[in-house]
Design a protein around this motif. Structure first.
Motif, PDB file in Angstrom:
ATOM      1  N   GLU A  27       0.841  -1.196   0.000  1.00 34.80           N
ATOM      2  CA  GLU A  27       0.000   0.000   0.000  1.00 34.80           C
ATOM      3  C   GLU A  27       0.880   1.251   0.000  1.00 34.80           C
ATOM      4  OE1 GLU A  27      -3.801   1.745   2.581  1.00 34.80           O
ATOM      5  OE2 GLU A  27      -2.512   0.192   3.460  1.00 34.80           O
ATOM      6  N   VAL A  28       0.726   2.047  -1.057  1.00 29.97           N
ATOM      7  CA  VAL A  28       1.471   3.311  -1.141  1.00 29.97           C
ATOM      8  C   VAL A  28       0.590   4.405  -0.562  1.00 29.97           C
ATOM      9  CG1 VAL A  28       2.489   5.015  -2.700  1.00 29.97           C
ATOM     10  CG2 VAL A  28       2.772   2.578  -3.174  1.00 29.97           C
ATOM     11  N   PRO A  37       8.219   1.959 -11.356  1.00 29.25           N
ATOM     12  CA  PRO A  37       7.473   2.432 -12.536  1.00 29.25           C
ATOM     13  C   PRO A  37       6.291   3.281 -12.065  1.00 29.25           C
ATOM     14  CG  PRO A  37       6.929   0.151 -12.027  1.00 29.25           C
ATOM     15  CD  PRO A  37       7.931   0.587 -11.000  1.00 29.25           C
ATOM     16  N   GLY A  38       5.172   3.300 -12.737  1.00 29.31           N
ATOM     17  CA  GLY A  38       3.987   4.021 -12.266  1.00 29.31           C
ATOM     18  C   GLY A  38       3.487   3.399 -10.962  1.00 29.31           C
ATOM     19  N   ALA A  39       2.703   4.146 -10.188  1.00 27.49           N
ATOM     20  CA  ALA A  39       2.269   3.701  -8.861  1.00 27.49           C
ATOM     21  C   ALA A  39       1.537   2.349  -8.911  1.00 27.49           C
ATOM     22  CB  ALA A  39       1.395   4.763  -8.210  1.00 27.49           C
ATOM     23  N   GLU A  40       0.678   2.150  -9.923  1.00 35.29           N
ATOM     24  CA  GLU A  40      -0.095   0.904  -9.987  1.00 35.29           C
ATOM     25  C   GLU A  40       0.805  -0.298 -10.249  1.00 35.29           C
ATOM     26  OE1 GLU A  40      -3.552   0.624 -12.602  1.00 35.29           O
ATOM     27  OE2 GLU A  40      -4.205   2.562 -11.774  1.00 35.29           O
ATOM     28  N   GLU A  41       1.714  -0.118 -11.194  1.00 34.23           N
ATOM     29  CA  GLU A  41       2.616  -1.227 -11.521  1.00 34.23           C
ATOM     30  C   GLU A  41       3.587  -1.490 -10.369  1.00 34.23           C
ATOM     31  OE1 GLU A  41       4.781  -0.913 -15.223  1.00 34.23           O
ATOM     32  OE2 GLU A  41       5.815  -2.806 -14.798  1.00 34.23           O
ATOM     33  N   VAL A  43       2.945  -1.271  -7.200  1.00 34.69           N
ATOM     34  CA  VAL A  43       2.222  -2.103  -6.227  1.00 34.69           C
ATOM     35  C   VAL A  43       2.056  -3.520  -6.771  1.00 34.69           C
ATOM     36  CG1 VAL A  43      -0.064  -2.451  -5.193  1.00 34.69           C
ATOM     37  CG2 VAL A  43       1.062  -0.206  -5.048  1.00 34.69           C
ATOM     38  N   ARG A  44       1.681  -3.624  -8.043  1.00 36.92           N
ATOM     39  CA  ARG A  44       1.435  -4.950  -8.631  1.00 36.92           C
ATOM     40  C   ARG A  44       2.694  -5.828  -8.561  1.00 36.92           C
ATOM     41  NH1 ARG A  44       2.336  -7.121 -13.246  1.00 36.92           N
ATOM     42  NH2 ARG A  44       3.054  -5.233 -14.277  1.00 36.92           N
ATOM     43  N   ARG A  45       3.852  -5.220  -8.796  1.00 42.31           N
ATOM     44  CA  ARG A  45       5.099  -6.006  -8.810  1.00 42.31           C
ATOM     45  C   ARG A  45       5.612  -6.329  -7.409  1.00 42.31           C
ATOM     46  NH1 ARG A  45       8.431  -3.057 -13.578  1.00 42.31           N
ATOM     47  NH2 ARG A  45      10.201  -4.212 -12.753  1.00 42.31           N
ATOM     48  N   LEU A  46       4.997  -5.701  -6.391  1.00 41.72           N
ATOM     49  CA  LEU A  46       5.400  -6.025  -5.009  1.00 41.72           C
ATOM     50  C   LEU A  46       4.484  -7.079  -4.380  1.00 41.72           C
ATOM     51  CD1 LEU A  46       6.301  -2.510  -3.543  1.00 41.72           C
ATOM     52  CD2 LEU A  46       7.872  -4.383  -4.080  1.00 41.72           C
TER      53      LEU A  46
END
Ligand SMILES: [Zn+2]
Length: 285
Positions: A27-28, A37-41, A43-46
């Protein structure tokens, strides 16, 4: 801000306490945190990956993931990584939360909000670190290498020590301590340093950083380890923020001035601005 010894301490804590954990959710909470990268990516990669280890390069903290990606943090002035539990949950200034398996969470807190994070693949990580100068404890880092790199420069020595392309890991606190230990004035032009001074500088870099690691970092203001404990090296500082106090070597007064725009602490008697003079140069030969 965390310099080599502080990031090294946090890295060791992460290896001991967090390696092997799976990140269930990320959670950012502060959008300025994510640089790549962008905020969504990001989070997705974490999410759904396992933390396999941690390492340090210069002042970069690199959290290794089993996906092949790495979470790379630059803990700027106030950056703290806190493991909950055992640490109590921080309520304010949280920039990122990693929800780990076993009901634990890793909080990134920074009241100055300057900390920056990236998720990078191997290639991107290599590129990101490519410009960094040698690690101070590596075999490649010698007095000769230091002199070869900057010995012909007319720039002041302190800003050169802070330049991460010259040598990685040194920041404002350790730079002042290193220059005091080497008896070199922070404003000396690099091209005026003697061979003996390059030797002393190299030795002082290793000695001061090693002592910082041994004492688990320096807490002047905000630095904490992963279990929210301050470091101990602040009790061993000899000139940093000791202006007005007696010099531990000569009893003269420690001075403060701006050098390269940074507050700088030194002893004008132990670190003469015009260099060692012929007398000392001769005795050292
Ligand atoms: Zn002195």
């Amino acid at each position: 801000m965390p310099e080599l010894p502080e990031v090294e301490t946090i890295k060791n804590d992460l290896r001991e306490l967090v390696a092997g954990s799976r990140v269930e959710r990320a959670e950012v909470l502060h959008s300025s945190l994510v640089e790549w990268p962008g905020a969504e990516e990001f989070v997705r990669r974490l999410e759904g990956v396992r933390i396999t280890g941690a390492r340090r390069r210069g002042k970069h903290l690199i959290i290794e993931l089993d996906s092949g990606d790495a979470l790379v943090l630059q803990l700027k002035i106030g950056g703290q990584l806190l493991l909950v539990p055992p640490v109590e949950e921080p309520r304010k200034n949280v920039m990122l939360v990693l929800y780990l398996d076993g009901s634990r969470r890793l909080f990134l807190r920074d009241q100055t909000e300057f900390t920056r994070a990236r998720v990078l693949n191997r290639e991107e990580l290599e590129e990101r670190l490519a410009d960094l100068g040698p690690e101070p404890f590596s075999g490649e880092f010698s007095a000769g290498c230091l002199r070869e790199k900057v010995g012909s420069r007319r720039a002041q020595i302190k800003p050169l020590l802070l330049d991460q392309k010259v040598v990685s890991g040194i920041g404002n606190i350790y730079a002042d301590e290193i220059l005091f230990g080497a008896r070199v004035h922070p404003r000396r032009k690099a091209n005026t340093l003697t061979e003996a001074e390059w030797e002393r500088l190299h030795a002082a870099i290793r000695k001061n950083l090693a002592a910082g690691i041994e004492h688990r970092g320096t807490t002047v203001r905000l630095y904490r380890d992963v279990l929210n404990r301050p470091g101990g090296h602040q009790h061993h500082l000899r000139v940093f923020e000791r202006h007005g106090e007696p010099c531990p070597e000569c009893g003269g007064e420690v001075a403060r001035a701006k050098v390269g725009g940074r507050p700088t602490h030194f002893c004008p008697a132990c670190q003469p601005e015009d260099g060692p003079g012929d007398g000392e140069a001769l005795t050292l030969l």
